[in-house]
Scaffold this motif. Sequence first.
Motif, PDB file in Angstrom:
ATOM      1  N   VAL A  98     -74.346   4.813 -21.233  1.00 29.01           N
ATOM      2  CA  VAL A  98     -73.568   5.966 -21.690  1.00 29.01           C
ATOM      3  C   VAL A  98     -72.233   5.470 -22.237  1.00 29.01           C
ATOM      4  O   VAL A  98     -71.428   4.891 -21.510  1.00 29.01           O
ATOM      5  N   LYS A  99     -72.015   5.702 -23.523  1.00 26.34           N
ATOM      6  CA  LYS A  99     -70.744   5.380 -24.164  1.00 26.34           C
ATOM      7  C   LYS A  99     -69.884   6.643 -24.126  1.00 26.34           C
ATOM      8  O   LYS A  99     -70.248   7.660 -24.708  1.00 26.34           O
ATOM      9  N   ILE A 100     -68.750   6.553 -23.469  1.00 28.18           N
ATOM     10  CA  ILE A 100     -67.973   7.762 -23.194  1.00 28.18           C
ATOM     11  C   ILE A 100     -66.649   7.770 -23.947  1.00 28.18           C
ATOM     12  O   ILE A 100     -65.986   6.739 -24.080  1.00 28.18           O
ATOM     13  N   HIS A 101     -66.304   8.936 -24.462  1.00 29.31           N
ATOM     14  CA  HIS A 101     -65.005   9.158 -25.102  1.00 29.31           C
ATOM     15  C   HIS A 101     -64.357  10.344 -24.401  1.00 29.31           C
ATOM     16  O   HIS A 101     -64.918  11.437 -24.361  1.00 29.31           O
TER      17      HIS A 101
ATOM     18  N   ASP B  40     -72.196   5.971 -13.632  1.00 28.02           N
ATOM     19  CA  ASP B  40     -72.696   4.738 -13.018  1.00 28.02           C
ATOM     20  C   ASP B  40     -74.005   4.987 -12.272  1.00 28.02           C
ATOM     21  O   ASP B  40     -74.946   4.185 -12.355  1.00 28.02           O
ATOM     22  N   MET B  41     -74.069   6.090 -11.543  1.00 26.54           N
ATOM     23  CA  MET B  41     -75.295   6.438 -10.818  1.00 26.54           C
ATOM     24  C   MET B  41     -76.451   6.667 -11.786  1.00 26.54           C
ATOM     25  O   MET B  41     -77.576   6.206 -11.559  1.00 26.54           O
ATOM     26  N   PHE B  42     -76.159   7.383 -12.871  1.00 28.93           N
ATOM     27  CA  PHE B  42     -77.195   7.693 -13.863  1.00 28.93           C
ATOM     28  C   PHE B  42     -77.722   6.422 -14.527  1.00 28.93           C
ATOM     29  O   PHE B  42     -78.937   6.229 -14.652  1.00 28.93           O
TER      30      PHE B  42
ATOM     31  N   GLY C  50     -61.444  19.525  -8.736  1.00 32.84           N
ATOM     32  CA  GLY C  50     -62.218  18.289  -8.683  1.00 32.84           C
ATOM     33  C   GLY C  50     -61.447  17.096  -9.199  1.00 32.84           C
ATOM     34  O   GLY C  50     -61.634  15.969  -8.738  1.00 32.84           O
ATOM     35  N   ALA C  51     -60.553  17.333 -10.164  1.00 31.48           N
ATOM     36  CA  ALA C  51     -59.772  16.244 -10.746  1.00 31.48           C
ATOM     37  C   ALA C  51     -58.656  15.772  -9.828  1.00 31.48           C
ATOM     38  O   ALA C  51     -58.252  14.609  -9.871  1.00 31.48           O
ATOM     39  N   VAL C  52     -58.138  16.667  -8.977  1.00 33.20           N
ATOM     40  CA  VAL C  52     -56.960  16.329  -8.170  1.00 33.20           C
ATOM     41  C   VAL C  52     -57.295  16.086  -6.700  1.00 33.20           C
ATOM     42  O   VAL C  52     -56.477  15.542  -5.956  1.00 33.20           O
ATOM     43  N   LYS C  53     -58.486  16.471  -6.279  1.00 29.22           N
ATOM     44  CA  LYS C  53     -58.858  16.302  -4.867  1.00 29.22           C
ATOM     45  C   LYS C  53     -58.730  14.831  -4.461  1.00 29.22           C
ATOM     46  O   LYS C  53     -59.282  13.948  -5.087  1.00 29.22           O
ATOM     47  N   GLY C  54     -57.983  14.595  -3.418  1.00 29.12           N
ATOM     48  CA  GLY C  54     -57.800  13.231  -2.930  1.00 29.12           C
ATOM     49  C   GLY C  54     -56.632  12.490  -3.548  1.00 29.12           C
ATOM     50  O   GLY C  54     -56.336  11.359  -3.145  1.00 29.12           O
ATOM     51  N   ALA C  55     -55.947  13.104  -4.524  1.00 27.78           N
ATOM     52  CA  ALA C  55     -54.801  12.440  -5.155  1.00 27.78           C
ATOM     53  C   ALA C  55     -53.646  12.319  -4.160  1.00 27.78           C
ATOM     54  O   ALA C  55     -53.396  13.225  -3.359  1.00 27.78           O
ATOM     55  N   GLU C  56     -52.941  11.218  -4.216  1.00 30.31           N
ATOM     56  CA  GLU C  56     -51.808  10.987  -3.321  1.00 30.31           C
ATOM     57  C   GLU C  56     -50.534  11.618  -3.886  1.00 30.31           C
ATOM     58  O   GLU C  56     -50.402  11.818  -5.092  1.00 30.31           O
ATOM     59  N   ASP C  57     -49.593  11.906  -2.984  1.00 32.74           N
ATOM     60  CA  ASP C  57     -48.269  12.418  -3.348  1.00 32.74           C
ATOM     61  C   ASP C  57     -48.321  13.741  -4.106  1.00 32.74           C
ATOM     62  O   ASP C  57     -47.454  14.038  -4.932  1.00 32.74           O
TER      63      ASP C  57
ATOM     64  N   ILE D 197     -76.511   6.854 -24.889  1.00 29.27           N
ATOM     65  CA  ILE D 197     -75.995   8.202 -25.147  1.00 29.27           C
ATOM     66  C   ILE D 197     -74.530   8.090 -25.543  1.00 29.27           C
ATOM     67  O   ILE D 197     -73.749   7.408 -24.875  1.00 29.27           O
ATOM     68  N   GLN D 198     -74.161   8.755 -26.614  1.00 25.45           N
ATOM     69  CA  GLN D 198     -72.757   8.891 -26.995  1.00 25.45           C
ATOM     70  C   GLN D 198     -72.257  10.206 -26.396  1.00 25.45           C
ATOM     71  O   GLN D 198     -72.720  11.276 -26.764  1.00 25.45           O
ATOM     72  N   TYR D 199     -71.310  10.108 -25.474  1.00 30.92           N
ATOM     73  CA  TYR D 199     -70.896  11.263 -24.670  1.00 30.92           C
ATOM     74  C   TYR D 199     -69.406  11.540 -24.867  1.00 30.92           C
ATOM     75  O   TYR D 199     -68.563  10.705 -24.555  1.00 30.92           O
ATOM     76  N   SER D 200     -69.073  12.721 -25.384  1.00 35.19           N
ATOM     77  CA  SER D 200     -67.682  13.174 -25.496  1.00 35.19           C
ATOM     78  C   SER D 200     -67.371  14.030 -24.272  1.00 35.19           C
ATOM     79  O   SER D 200     -67.950  15.102 -24.093  1.00 35.19           O
ATOM     80  N   CYS D 201     -66.445  13.557 -23.453  1.00 37.41           N
ATOM     81  CA  CYS D 201     -66.251  14.122 -22.115  1.00 37.41           C
ATOM     82  C   CYS D 201     -64.875  14.768 -21.965  1.00 37.41           C
ATOM     83  O   CYS D 201     -63.854  14.162 -22.304  1.00 37.41           O
ATOM     84  N   SER D 202     -64.854  15.980 -21.457  1.00 30.70           N
ATOM     85  CA  SER D 202     -63.599  16.635 -21.090  1.00 30.70           C
ATOM     86  C   SER D 202     -62.828  15.776 -20.094  1.00 30.70           C
ATOM     87  O   SER D 202     -63.411  15.190 -19.178  1.00 30.70           O
ATOM     88  N   ALA D 203     -61.511  15.710 -20.257  1.00 34.87           N
ATOM     89  CA  ALA D 203     -60.683  14.902 -19.354  1.00 34.87           C
ATOM     90  C   ALA D 203     -60.816  15.362 -17.904  1.00 34.87           C
ATOM     91  O   ALA D 203     -60.833  14.545 -16.980  1.00 34.87           O
ATOM     92  N   GLN D 204     -60.912  16.672 -17.693  1.00 35.36           N
ATOM     93  CA  GLN D 204     -61.045  17.169 -16.324  1.00 35.36           C
ATOM     94  C   GLN D 204     -62.397  16.797 -15.718  1.00 35.36           C
ATOM     95  O   GLN D 204     -62.483  16.447 -14.538  1.00 35.36           O
ATOM     96  N   VAL D 205     -63.446  16.876 -16.518  1.00 34.81           N
ATOM     97  CA  VAL D 205     -64.768  16.477 -16.032  1.00 34.81           C
ATOM     98  C   VAL D 205     -64.760  14.993 -15.682  1.00 34.81           C
ATOM     99  O   VAL D 205     -65.260  14.577 -14.633  1.00 34.81           O
ATOM    100  N   TYR D 206     -64.153  14.202 -16.548  1.00 33.14           N
ATOM    101  CA  TYR D 206     -64.120  12.756 -16.306  1.00 33.14           C
ATOM    102  C   TYR D 206     -63.324  12.428 -15.046  1.00 33.14           C
ATOM    103  O   TYR D 206     -63.744  11.610 -14.225  1.00 33.14           O
ATOM    104  N   GLU D 207     -62.179  13.073 -14.888  1.00 34.98           N
ATOM    105  CA  GLU D 207     -61.342  12.802 -13.715  1.00 34.98           C
ATOM    106  C   GLU D 207     -62.048  13.238 -12.434  1.00 34.98           C
ATOM    107  O   GLU D 207     -61.879  12.627 -11.379  1.00 34.98           O
ATOM    108  N   ALA D 208     -62.839  14.297 -12.533  1.00 36.20           N
ATOM    109  CA  ALA D 208     -63.523  14.812 -11.346  1.00 36.20           C
ATOM    110  C   ALA D 208     -64.609  13.864 -10.853  1.00 36.20           C
ATOM    111  O   ALA D 208     -64.694  13.568  -9.669  1.00 36.20           O
ATOM    112  N   PHE D 209     -65.460  13.390 -11.759  1.00 38.94           N
ATOM    113  CA  PHE D 209     -66.537  12.504 -11.287  1.00 38.94           C
ATOM    114  C   PHE D 209     -67.183  11.679 -12.384  1.00 38.94           C
ATOM    115  O   PHE D 209     -68.273  11.133 -12.201  1.00 38.94           O
ATOM    116  N   GLY D 210     -66.520  11.566 -13.532  1.00 34.48           N
ATOM    117  CA  GLY D 210     -67.143  10.927 -14.686  1.00 34.48           C
ATOM    118  C   GLY D 210     -67.709   9.547 -14.438  1.00 34.48           C
ATOM    119  O   GLY D 210     -68.902   9.298 -14.631  1.00 34.48           O
TER     120      GLY D 210
END
Length: 265
Positions: A59-62, A49-51, A199-206, A31-44
Amino acid sequence: MRTNMILKITGIVFAFIMMISGTGLCAGETIQYSCSAQVYEAFGDEMIDMFTKETGIDVKIHVSSSRSAVHRLLRNFSDIASTVREIYPHYYEYGYVQIPFCRDSLAVIANKSVKVDNFKPDQLRSVFYKETTDWKDIGDGSGKIVVVIPGHKTGAFENFDRQVVPVRGLRYDFLAYQSTMVIRLVQNYPNSVSFIGYGAVKGAEDVNILKIDGLLPNQKGYPYYQIMSFVTKGEPSGPVQKFVDFVKSEKGRKLIEKRGMQPIQ
């Protein structure tokens, strides 16, 4: 001897042709997958990997902004895109399909040096209008407020701008090219404040995640949010359908919930 050599060469050539044509027994689905940066940061990475582990589909991701991800799909550079924006109405007329899969709060974040932990909506607007410029005018602490925002063409910018400052628009000190870059900027600039998908920032330090009217982004009634969706050209099928189904499956929902977001069925 010569005949055997010819047969061996023929076999190698045949195997090579089968491999590059994708019809060989070892050829896998991709699959060629164009992914939003926020979606990717959240759980991309974790979701993909699970899929792949479960299905064997590569899955080839951009990664890009939501707008760019959808544009790549329109130009046939990908099989599926993810976005945190609503696609334009005329895209539906061309056969594109938008499939919501997650509700994600828009979190207001600040550098660890900031002592303020709660905004009222009018205070938040005042900060992003650049009317309030010192933390002492909000609450504890002091220092010039450094406003950091994602790029104007990102989904995070458009969603926050529409919900928080719809009349006059955002004013800022620093502009990040990609939405998720604001996390790194806020981590490194004292007195800075910004916003990004929870989802993108949860768990981020500082980074401090601030309350709005006493509510954190993962609490009921929190006012600001965005919807994560897939976009496909026509109804999904084949490997793309398997990917969508996986994200909406129990395993996908659990990962979404683990990241502090709400799955959409």
